[in-house]
Design a protein around this motif. Structure first.
Motif, PDB file in Angstrom:
ATOM      1  N   VAL A  28      41.770  65.314  49.233  1.00 31.57           N
ATOM      2  CA  VAL A  28      39.847  65.671  48.454  1.00 31.57           C
ATOM      3  C   VAL A  28      39.476  66.255  49.260  1.00 31.57           C
ATOM      4  N   ASN A  29      38.494  67.381  48.873  1.00 29.32           N
ATOM      5  CA  ASN A  29      37.050  67.432  49.373  1.00 29.32           C
ATOM      6  C   ASN A  29      36.695  67.675  49.131  1.00 29.32           C
ATOM      7  N   GLU A  30      35.314  67.153  50.335  1.00 24.87           N
ATOM      8  CA  GLU A  30      33.675  67.161  49.519  1.00 24.87           C
ATOM      9  C   GLU A  30      32.394  67.301  50.475  1.00 24.87           C
ATOM     10  N   LEU A  31      31.574  67.702  49.723  1.00 22.47           N
ATOM     11  CA  LEU A  31      30.715  68.192  50.595  1.00 22.47           C
ATOM     12  C   LEU A  31      29.082  67.191  50.336  1.00 22.47           C
ATOM     13  N   TYR A  32      28.689  66.962  51.582  1.00 22.87           N
ATOM     14  CA  TYR A  32      27.454  65.731  51.440  1.00 22.87           C
ATOM     15  C   TYR A  32      26.496  66.344  52.281  1.00 22.87           C
ATOM     16  N   VAL A  33      25.280  65.919  52.083  1.00 21.98           N
ATOM     17  CA  VAL A  33      24.699  65.699  54.214  1.00 21.98           C
ATOM     18  C   VAL A  33      24.323  64.093  53.955  1.00 21.98           C
ATOM     19  N   ASP A  34      24.857  64.791  55.518  1.00 27.03           N
ATOM     20  CA  ASP A  34      24.684  63.491  55.994  1.00 27.03           C
ATOM     21  C   ASP A  34      24.343  63.590  57.840  1.00 27.03           C
TER      22      ASP A  34
ATOM     23  N   ASN B 144      47.569  71.220  56.538  1.00 29.89           N
ATOM     24  CA  ASN B 144      47.070  71.553  55.497  1.00 29.89           C
ATOM     25  C   ASN B 144      45.550  71.458  55.000  1.00 29.89           C
ATOM     26  N   ILE B 145      45.338  71.793  56.447  1.00 30.79           N
ATOM     27  CA  ILE B 145      43.332  71.159  56.553  1.00 30.79           C
ATOM     28  C   ILE B 145      43.406  72.554  57.379  1.00 30.79           C
ATOM     29  N   HIS B 146      42.743  73.868  56.704  1.00 29.74           N
ATOM     30  CA  HIS B 146      42.718  75.133  57.245  1.00 29.74           C
ATOM     31  C   HIS B 146      41.429  75.368  57.704  1.00 29.74           C
TER      32      HIS B 146
ATOM     33  N   THR C 280      32.101  68.168  60.182  1.00 31.38           N
ATOM     34  CA  THR C 280      34.179  67.561  59.411  1.00 31.38           C
ATOM     35  C   THR C 280      34.208  66.626  59.716  1.00 31.38           C
ATOM     36  N   VAL C 281      34.759  66.000  58.346  1.00 31.38           N
ATOM     37  CA  VAL C 281      35.374  64.209  59.195  1.00 31.38           C
ATOM     38  C   VAL C 281      36.985  64.274  58.305  1.00 31.38           C
ATOM     39  N   TYR C 282      37.688  64.067  58.516  1.00 33.13           N
ATOM     40  CA  TYR C 282      38.971  63.343  58.056  1.00 33.13           C
ATOM     41  C   TYR C 282      39.206  62.198  58.067  1.00 33.13           C
TER      42      TYR C 282
ATOM     43  N   THR D 142      28.144  68.061  55.673  1.00 35.35           N
ATOM     44  CA  THR D 142      29.127  67.580  56.090  1.00 35.35           C
ATOM     45  C   THR D 142      30.235  67.681  55.316  1.00 35.35           C
ATOM     46  N   VAL D 143      31.490  67.863  56.053  1.00 34.36           N
ATOM     47  CA  VAL D 143      32.774  68.279  55.069  1.00 34.36           C
ATOM     48  C   VAL D 143      32.954  67.024  55.159  1.00 34.36           C
ATOM     49  N   LYS D 144      34.114  66.528  54.117  1.00 34.71           N
ATOM     50  CA  LYS D 144      35.343  65.688  54.478  1.00 34.71           C
ATOM     51  C   LYS D 144      36.211  65.985  53.552  1.00 34.71           C
TER      52      LYS D 144
END
Length: 238
Positions: free
Chosen positions: A1-7, A111-113, A142-144, A187-189
């Motif tokens: 699941v991908n999400e974007l947020y400010v942090d 699957n993480i490109h 980027t957080v995984y 940030t991309v998580k």
């Protein structure tokens, strides 16, 4: 699941980002090659040597620089140059190949490109030897997070570049390879999740229902064809 947020996701890093740089300068002696680091917090380090090594190339005429260092989470730059050399060469040749430039933890996940090593293979061997090179980097945190909840912190980046021969009123400015960076607030998580049981059951039911539907259609077609064939045969007998 991908999400974007400010942090700022990695708050325990002490405001630092780990950097890995691997670059070859085939026409510049290792005694002349150095790494300098500057940023808007007032850091100005010339000739950084911790966790780095210089490997001679081309019988000592060239050099491969490999370094691991940290930068502050503020705009700044680090550059490969001859600024730390005891004596400046007359015509330093800054042609180069970048093997690796990465930030934070290394992510090896299927699957993480993404652009985690966007400058890999950048080849400037055919450039003007006396030119400076500017690489303008926009770094994206980027957080995984895996299914156990463990998080790894890395950074993707976009890059634009230019090369130029710089002059001042005193003459030509010593060339260098500049990496000028700024951080994105976005940030991309990536979160790894297991599919819920109800979705699995629903998928199985859909497959079974689809199978029966197709089987029913085929059976109906075969029955219809069989009846038509029987009528044709009866018609011939009469």
């Amino acid at each position: 699941v991908n999400e974007l947020y400010v942090d700022d996701p990695d708050k325990d890093s002490g405001g630092k980002i780990e950097v890995t740089l691997n670059i070859s300068l085939p026409n510049l002696n290792c005694e002349l090659v150095g790494l300098d680091i500057q940023d808007e917090m007032g850091r100005h380090e010339v000739g950084h040597i911790d966790n780095s090594m210089r490997i001679p190339l081309n019988n000592g005429d060239g050099c491969r620089f490999e370094g691991h260092f940290s930068i502050n989470k503020v705009p700044g730059n680090f550059h490969v140059s001859t600024h730390s050399a005891s004596a400046q060469p007359q015509n330093p040749d800054m042609t180069h190949i970048i093997h690796k430039l990465s930030f934070g933890d290394k992510l090896q996940v299927q699957n993480i490109h993404g652009a985690f090593n966007a400058l890999e293979g950048a080849d400037k061997l055919s450039s003007n030897p006396l030119a400076s090179h500017d690489y303008i980097l926009k770094i994206v945190p980027t957080v995984y997070e895996d299914m156990s909840g463990k998080q790894r912190y890395s950074y993707q980046y976009t890059v634009a570049n230019k090369e130029y021969v710089a002059y001042s009123h005193t003459g030509r400015i010593i060339p260098a390879i500049w990496f000028r960076y700024d951080l994105s607030p976005i940030t991309v998580k990536y979160t790894e999740r297991r599919q819920p049981l109800y979705r699995f059951i629903t998928s199985i039911c859909a497959i079974i229902g689809g199978t029966f539907t197709v089987a029913g259609i085929l059976d109906s077609c075969i029955f219809t064809a069989s009846e038509a064939w029987k009528k044709i045969q009866l018609g011939k007998m009469q």
